[in-house]
Design a protein around this motif. Structure first.
Motif, mmCIF file in Angstrom:
data_model
loop_
_atom_site.group_PDB
_atom_site.id
_atom_site.type_symbol
_atom_site.label_atom_id
_atom_site.label_comp_id
_atom_site.label_asym_id
_atom_site.label_seq_id
_atom_site.Cartn_x
_atom_site.Cartn_y
_atom_site.Cartn_z
ATOM 1 N N ASP A 30 -8.942 -6.223 -4.289
ATOM 2 C CA ASP A 30 -8.623 -5.040 -5.077
ATOM 3 C C ASP A 30 -7.155 -4.676 -4.869
ATOM 4 O O ASP A 30 -6.576 -4.981 -3.826
ATOM 5 N N PRO A 31 -6.542 -4.002 -5.840
ATOM 6 C CA PRO A 31 -5.094 -3.734 -5.750
ATOM 7 C C PRO A 31 -4.706 -2.845 -4.582
ATOM 8 O O PRO A 31 -3.534 -2.816 -4.192
ATOM 9 N N TRP A 32 -5.662 -2.110 -4.021
ATOM 10 C CA TRP A 32 -5.326 -1.239 -2.891
ATOM 11 C C TRP A 32 -5.512 -1.921 -1.539
ATOM 12 O O TRP A 32 -5.296 -1.319 -0.498
ATOM 13 N N GLU A 33 -5.927 -3.189 -1.539
ATOM 14 C CA GLU A 33 -6.084 -3.923 -0.284
ATOM 15 C C GLU A 33 -4.721 -4.282 0.302
ATOM 16 O O GLU A 33 -3.813 -4.698 -0.431
ATOM 17 N N PRO A 34 -4.539 -4.132 1.617
ATOM 18 C CA PRO A 34 -3.297 -4.620 2.237
ATOM 19 C C PRO A 34 -3.198 -6.128 2.073
ATOM 20 O O PRO A 34 -4.207 -6.816 1.906
ATOM 21 N N PRO A 35 -1.990 -6.682 2.111
ATOM 22 C CA PRO A 35 -1.839 -8.138 1.981
ATOM 23 C C PRO A 35 -2.516 -8.858 3.144
ATOM 24 O O PRO A 35 -2.552 -8.357 4.265
ATOM 25 N N LEU A 36 -3.046 -10.036 2.851
ATOM 26 C CA LEU A 36 -3.722 -10.809 3.896
ATOM 27 C C LEU A 36 -2.747 -11.322 4.939
ATOM 28 O O LEU A 36 -3.098 -11.439 6.115
ATOM 29 N N ALA A 37 -1.530 -11.665 4.527
ATOM 30 C CA ALA A 37 -0.565 -12.245 5.462
ATOM 31 C C ALA A 37 0.837 -11.732 5.158
ATOM 32 O O ALA A 37 1.789 -12.509 5.039
ATOM 33 N N GLY A 38 0.976 -10.415 5.032
ATOM 34 C CA GLY A 38 2.280 -9.837 4.734
ATOM 35 C C GLY A 38 3.131 -9.685 5.975
ATOM 36 O O GLY A 38 2.664 -9.866 7.104
ATOM 37 N N ASN A 39 4.372 -9.311 5.754
ATOM 38 C CA ASN A 39 5.229 -9.002 6.894
ATOM 39 C C ASN A 39 4.876 -7.610 7.421
ATOM 40 O O ASN A 39 3.959 -6.955 6.905
ATOM 41 N N ALA A 41 6.339 -4.611 7.315
ATOM 42 C CA ALA A 41 6.465 -3.501 6.372
ATOM 43 C C ALA A 41 5.369 -3.557 5.325
ATOM 44 O O ALA A 41 4.760 -2.533 4.976
ATOM 45 N N GLU A 42 5.092 -4.745 4.804
ATOM 46 C CA GLU A 42 4.036 -4.884 3.800
ATOM 47 C C GLU A 42 2.672 -4.529 4.370
ATOM 48 O O GLU A 42 1.854 -3.890 3.699
ATOM 49 N N ALA A 43 2.408 -4.921 5.615
ATOM 50 C CA ALA A 43 1.121 -4.629 6.232
ATOM 51 C C ALA A 43 0.945 -3.131 6.479
ATOM 52 O O ALA A 43 -0.111 -2.553 6.182
ATOM 53 N N LEU A 44 1.973 -2.477 7.010
ATOM 54 C CA LEU A 44 1.872 -1.048 7.291
ATOM 55 C C LEU A 44 1.774 -0.234 6.004
ATOM 56 O O LEU A 44 0.931 0.671 5.890
ATOM 57 N N LEU A 45 2.612 -0.534 5.036
ATOM 58 C CA LEU A 45 2.554 0.204 3.783
ATOM 59 C C LEU A 45 1.274 -0.114 3.017
ATOM 60 O O LEU A 45 0.726 0.754 2.326
ATOM 61 N N GLY A 46 0.767 -1.334 3.161
ATOM 62 C CA GLY A 46 -0.506 -1.676 2.542
ATOM 63 C C GLY A 46 -1.656 -0.890 3.141
ATOM 64 O O GLY A 46 -2.554 -0.427 2.423
ATOM 65 N N ALA A 47 -1.646 -0.732 4.459
ATOM 66 C CA ALA A 47 -2.677 0.068 5.118
ATOM 67 C C ALA A 47 -2.595 1.522 4.669
ATOM 68 O O ALA A 47 -3.622 2.179 4.432
#
Length: 209
Positions: A30-39, A41-47
């Motif tokens: 789903d579009p609100w899921e955090p990235p599976l293997a982001g950096n 910043a991407e992981a924190l902002l995804g959460a």
């Protein structure tokens, strides 16, 4: 767990868990899921985005009575949480991030953040005003964080500082906001169930505010 909750969990598992499909390439988060293997910043902002989405879903589509519903002895309401979290968003990414005044729409109220006005005054606002207040604050936060990250990473120092003069970094602000949403999204779970029985961890597929 009720039969409805069991069915909701089964549906979510069938449609969202990559292990539940024969072809893993057919799974789409789903579009609100955090990235599976982001950096980082991407992981924190995804959460953070996932918590924002879940909170907004829990508070969505209610009239004034629903937004003012309380549970037990608590004075918390979904309307109060919408207004409080809108203020927290703006405070983090204006005052704490940049050292700027809180600004509109808060400056016209005379509120300085020193009491629970954001919680209690929500009863005087319409649902439309509360939803617009939160939606606007989140959009401003996204833009301010994106602008900050374009000029540096999470290690960059921000305006907020400790009494000894040490400044926080952007990472700390994002983590603090994740903590704030984690706490209040749990409150929203209980409040929404008390309003109309809606339960669940994530919005249904295709949901949007």
């Amino acid at each position: 767990m009720t039969s409805t909750e069991s069915a909701d969990m089964a549906t979510a598992s069938d449609t969202q868990d990559p292990r539940s499909v024969t072809d893993p390439t057919a799974w789409r988060p789903d579009p609100w899921e955090p990235p599976l293997a982001g950096n980082e910043a991407e992981a924190l902002l995804g959460a953070l985005e996932r918590l924002r989405t879940t909170f907004r879903w829990k508070a969505s589509g209610l009239d004034a009575a629903g937004l003012q519903t309380r549970v037990g002895a608590s004075t918390l309401t979904l309307g109060g949480l919408l207004k409080h979290l809108a203020a927290v968003e703006d405070f983090h990414f204006t005052v704490k991030l940049r050292g700027e005044p809180l600004g509109a729409p808060w400056d016209s109220t005379g509120w300085d953040g020193s009491d629970d006005w954001d919680f209690t005054s929500a009863a005087e606002d319409s649902p439309e005003q509360l939803y617009a207040l939160w939606d606007g604050a989140v959009e401003r936060s996204r833009a301010r964080v994106a602008d900050a990250l374009s000029g540096g990473g999470l290690d960059q120092l921000v305006h907020a500082s400790a009494p000894d003069g040490r400044h926080a970094n952007l990472r700390r602000l994002v983590c603090d906001l994740i903590e704030e949403y984690g706490r209040h999204t749990g409150h929203a779970d209980l409040l929404r169930e008390a309003v109309d029985g809606v339960v669940g961890e994530d919005p249904p597929q295709g949901w949007h505010a």
